[in-house]
Design an enzyme around this catalytic site. Structure first.
Site, PDB file in Angstrom:
ATOM      1  N   LYS A  34       0.812  -1.227   0.000  1.00 35.60           N
ATOM      2  CA  LYS A  34       0.000   0.000   0.000  1.00 35.60           C
ATOM      3  C   LYS A  34       0.839   1.268   0.000  1.00 35.60           C
ATOM      4  O   LYS A  34       0.343   2.334  -0.365  1.00 35.60           O
ATOM      5  CB  LYS A  34      -0.962   0.003   1.195  1.00 35.60           C
ATOM      6  CG  LYS A  34      -2.095  -1.003   1.045  1.00 35.60           C
ATOM      7  CD  LYS A  34      -3.280  -0.635   1.900  1.00 35.60           C
ATOM      8  CE  LYS A  34      -4.459  -1.555   1.593  1.00 35.60           C
ATOM      9  NZ  LYS A  34      -5.572  -1.372   2.494  1.00 35.60           N
ATOM     10  N   LYS A  63      -4.478 -10.759  -6.069  1.00 36.29           N
ATOM     11  CA  LYS A  63      -5.729 -11.116  -5.378  1.00 36.29           C
ATOM     12  C   LYS A  63      -6.831 -10.127  -5.772  1.00 36.29           C
ATOM     13  O   LYS A  63      -6.556  -8.957  -6.072  1.00 36.29           O
ATOM     14  CB  LYS A  63      -5.519 -11.148  -3.858  1.00 36.29           C
ATOM     15  CG  LYS A  63      -5.358  -9.802  -3.246  1.00 36.29           C
ATOM     16  CD  LYS A  63      -5.619  -9.774  -1.746  1.00 36.29           C
ATOM     17  CE  LYS A  63      -5.617  -8.305  -1.354  1.00 36.29           C
ATOM     18  NZ  LYS A  63      -5.788  -7.907  -0.051  1.00 36.29           N
ATOM     19  N   LYS A  67     -10.885  -4.773  -3.336  1.00 40.85           N
ATOM     20  CA  LYS A  67     -11.800  -3.654  -3.501  1.00 40.85           C
ATOM     21  C   LYS A  67     -11.067  -2.368  -3.869  1.00 40.85           C
ATOM     22  O   LYS A  67     -11.669  -1.415  -4.324  1.00 40.85           O
ATOM     23  CB  LYS A  67     -12.712  -3.450  -2.281  1.00 40.85           C
ATOM     24  CG  LYS A  67     -12.107  -3.590  -0.887  1.00 40.85           C
ATOM     25  CD  LYS A  67     -13.158  -3.278   0.186  1.00 40.85           C
ATOM     26  CE  LYS A  67     -13.150  -4.167   1.412  1.00 40.85           C
ATOM     27  NZ  LYS A  67     -12.014  -4.084   2.313  1.00 40.85           N
TER      28      LYS A  67
HETATM   29  P1  TYM Z   1     -10.168  -6.413   4.311  1.00 37.28           P
HETATM   30  O1  TYM Z   1     -11.227  -5.405   4.601  1.00 37.28           O
HETATM   31  O2  TYM Z   1      -9.144  -6.079   3.283  1.00 37.28           O
HETATM   32  O3  TYM Z   1     -10.823  -7.784   3.889  1.00 37.28           O
HETATM   33  C1  TYM Z   1     -11.816  -8.407   4.674  1.00 37.28           C
HETATM   34  C2  TYM Z   1     -11.649  -9.912   4.662  1.00 37.28           C
HETATM   35  O4  TYM Z   1     -11.728 -10.410   3.319  1.00 37.28           O
HETATM   36  C3  TYM Z   1     -10.587 -11.236   3.045  1.00 37.28           C
HETATM   37  N1  TYM Z   1     -10.247 -11.079   1.628  1.00 37.28           N
HETATM   38  C4  TYM Z   1     -10.155 -12.094   0.763  1.00 37.28           C
HETATM   39  N2  TYM Z   1     -10.331 -13.433   0.903  1.00 37.28           N
HETATM   40  C5  TYM Z   1     -10.178 -14.209  -0.197  1.00 37.28           C
HETATM   41  N3  TYM Z   1      -9.828 -13.714  -1.414  1.00 37.28           N
HETATM   42  C6  TYM Z   1      -9.632 -12.378  -1.608  1.00 37.28           C
HETATM   43  N4  TYM Z   1      -9.312 -11.906  -2.813  1.00 37.28           N
HETATM   44  C7  TYM Z   1      -9.806 -11.513  -0.480  1.00 37.28           C
HETATM   45  N5  TYM Z   1      -9.691 -10.166  -0.319  1.00 37.28           N
HETATM   46  C8  TYM Z   1      -9.955  -9.925   0.982  1.00 37.28           C
HETATM   47  C9  TYM Z   1      -9.500 -10.666   3.959  1.00 37.28           C
HETATM   48  O5  TYM Z   1      -8.468 -11.598   4.171  1.00 37.28           O
HETATM   49  C10 TYM Z   1     -10.290 -10.362   5.214  1.00 37.28           C
HETATM   50  O6  TYM Z   1     -10.465 -11.538   5.986  1.00 37.28           O
HETATM   51  N6  TYM Z   1      -6.921  -5.938   8.100  1.00 37.28           N
HETATM   52  C11 TYM Z   1      -8.197  -6.510   7.704  1.00 37.28           C
HETATM   53  C12 TYM Z   1      -9.352  -6.024   8.546  1.00 37.28           C
HETATM   54  C13 TYM Z   1      -9.194  -6.208  10.023  1.00 37.28           C
HETATM   55  C14 TYM Z   1      -9.315  -7.446  10.715  1.00 37.28           C
HETATM   56  C15 TYM Z   1      -9.159  -7.112  12.103  1.00 37.28           C
HETATM   57  C16 TYM Z   1      -9.546  -8.768  10.321  1.00 37.28           C
HETATM   58  C17 TYM Z   1      -8.959  -5.240  10.949  1.00 37.28           C
HETATM   59  N7  TYM Z   1      -8.949  -5.774  12.187  1.00 37.28           N
HETATM   60  C18 TYM Z   1      -9.206  -8.094  13.081  1.00 37.28           C
HETATM   61  C19 TYM Z   1      -9.597  -9.760  11.315  1.00 37.28           C
HETATM   62  C20 TYM Z   1      -9.432  -9.418  12.672  1.00 37.28           C
HETATM   63  C21 TYM Z   1      -8.465  -6.132   6.256  1.00 37.28           C
HETATM   64  O7  TYM Z   1      -7.913  -5.197   5.744  1.00 37.28           O
HETATM   65  O8  TYM Z   1      -9.449  -6.858   5.674  1.00 37.28           O
END
Ligand code: TYM
Length: 337
Positions: free
Chosen positions: A118, A199, A202
């Site tokens: 990022k 991957k 969004k």
């Molecule tokens: P975020 O918002 O980017 O994504 C949310 C969840 O979706 C999963 N994910 C995917 N899984 C499969 N294939 C993909 N292409 C894909 N893109 C996203 C992510 O792995 C995630 O599980 N840092 C985290 C948010 C967060 C969090 C937490 C998660 C903040 N605090 C505490 C768990 C526990 C994030 O940016 O997710």
């Protein structure tokens, strides 16, 4: 054994099929049953403080928080079985996030691949983007979480969370449960439709790279028809040799419940055109009921009530942990009780 489950999603863009198949769908499956005697707890959070590590339009952010909460409900999260809340509504997240920044080291934070990706090529990087994983660790550790269902890309953050929990416990005495990560065997990394080496995300500037959960049926059909494949014609699962087709097969399998073998057999000798059409229809019919429920929920005003109740429940549990943390670290005057 009682399990405490915690996970979160950023309200930083439209939720994709990757977020749904890799994370949200697991959240629903892991919800404790109301009817059985299980004492499991599940917390699903909308991590708005994480979203502002990159600039956000304030009005849009508030809308996206409510959109995402409505989607949580529409996919099947039940507020009677899971606690649904917004991160910034529970101020303990910021407080513990800061304390864990004083436990984490610059070196380990600078090794995080999400930070590297990022921040790459950017002239000006917000400090919050760098310290992001300490806040994520706080989210998880506040609830004495035992299990964190996430996609593959969050595994490194989970390793760091475990390290921070261990380090804190060693330095200040047993305070936090050290959590386990839970990822799917298939679907933990759904890839972009335009490039199977990246991957699905969004934040990808190309909207054709992803299917969004709220895309119309025609948009979904168009996106799959343009998805890259290869010059071969065989619908075959071979992640190393046929990454794009294999990714589409995983999506097909997860949205229909059919095995990959059965899907390959059904399209044997038929070529990619038919396969992509079948895939698009499978995704459309999987998402249509979710979209219908989403529209009802989003306009009902129910979401604000669910989030308010969720934040009260979460804050009670989080405060219990914070009290112990302040005591162990020696913070405050002790006059708070
Ligand atoms: P975020 O918002 O980017 O994504 C949310 C969840 O979706 C999963 N994910 C995917 N899984 C499969 N294939 C993909 N292409 C894909 N893109 C996203 C992510 O792995 C995630 O599980 N840092 C985290 C948010 C967060 C969090 C937490 C998660 C903040 N605090 C505490 C768990 C526990 C994030 O940016 O997710």
């Amino acid at each position: 054994m009682t399990r405490t489950i915690f996970s979160g999603i950023q309200p930083s863009g439209q939720i994709t099929l990757g977020n749904y198949l890799g994370a949200l769908k697991q959240f629903v499956a892991l919800q404790p049953q109301v009817s059985d005697s299980s004492t499991d707890q599940a917390y699903y959070c909308i991590v708005d403080l994480h979203a502002i590590t990159v600039p956000q339009d304030p009005r849009e952010l508030r809308e996206r928080i409510l959109d995402l909460a409505s989607l949580y409900l529409a996919v099947g999260l039940d507020p009677k079985r899971s606690t649904l809340f917004v991160q910034s509504d529970v101020s303990a997240h910021s407080e513990l996030g800061w304390i864990l920044q004083c436990v984490a080291h610059m070196g380990e934070l600078s090794r995080m691949t999400q930070y590297k990706e990022k921040s790459e090529g950017k002239e000006s990087i917000l400090t919050g983007l760098f310290t992001y994983p300490a806040l994520m660790a706080a989210d998880i550790l506040l609830y004495q979480t035992s299990l964190v269902p996430v996609g593959d890309d969050q595994k490194q953050h989970l390793e760091l969370t475990r390290d921070l929990a261990d380090r804190f416990n060693m330095r200040f005495g047993e305070t936090f449960t050290v959590p386990e990560v839970l990822t799917l065997k298939q679907g933990a990394r759904i890839m972009s439709l335009d490039d199977p080496t990246k991957k699905m995300s969004k934040s990808n500037p190309n909207p054709q790279s992803r299917v969004e959960l709220l895309d119309s049926p025609d948009e979904i059909r168009k996106k799959f028809s343009r998805a890259v494949t290869d010059s071969d014609r065989a619908v075959r699962f071979d992640p190393a040799g046929k990454a794009a087709v294999s990714n589409l097969l995983v999506i097909y399998s997860l949205t229909t419940g059919q095995t990959i073998d059965d899907i390959c057999t059904a399209y044997d000798g038929k070529g990619y055109g038919d396969f992509k059409k079948g895939l698009a229809e499978a995704v459309v019919s999987h998402l249509q009921p979710i979209q219908a429920r989403y529209r009802d929920i989003r306009s009902s005003g129910e979401v604000e009530r669910v989030l308010h109740e969720g934040s009260l429940r979460a804050a009670t549990v989080a405060e219990r942990t914070m009290k112990r943390v302040r005591e162990r670290v020696g913070l405050g005057s002790g006059s708070r009780g």
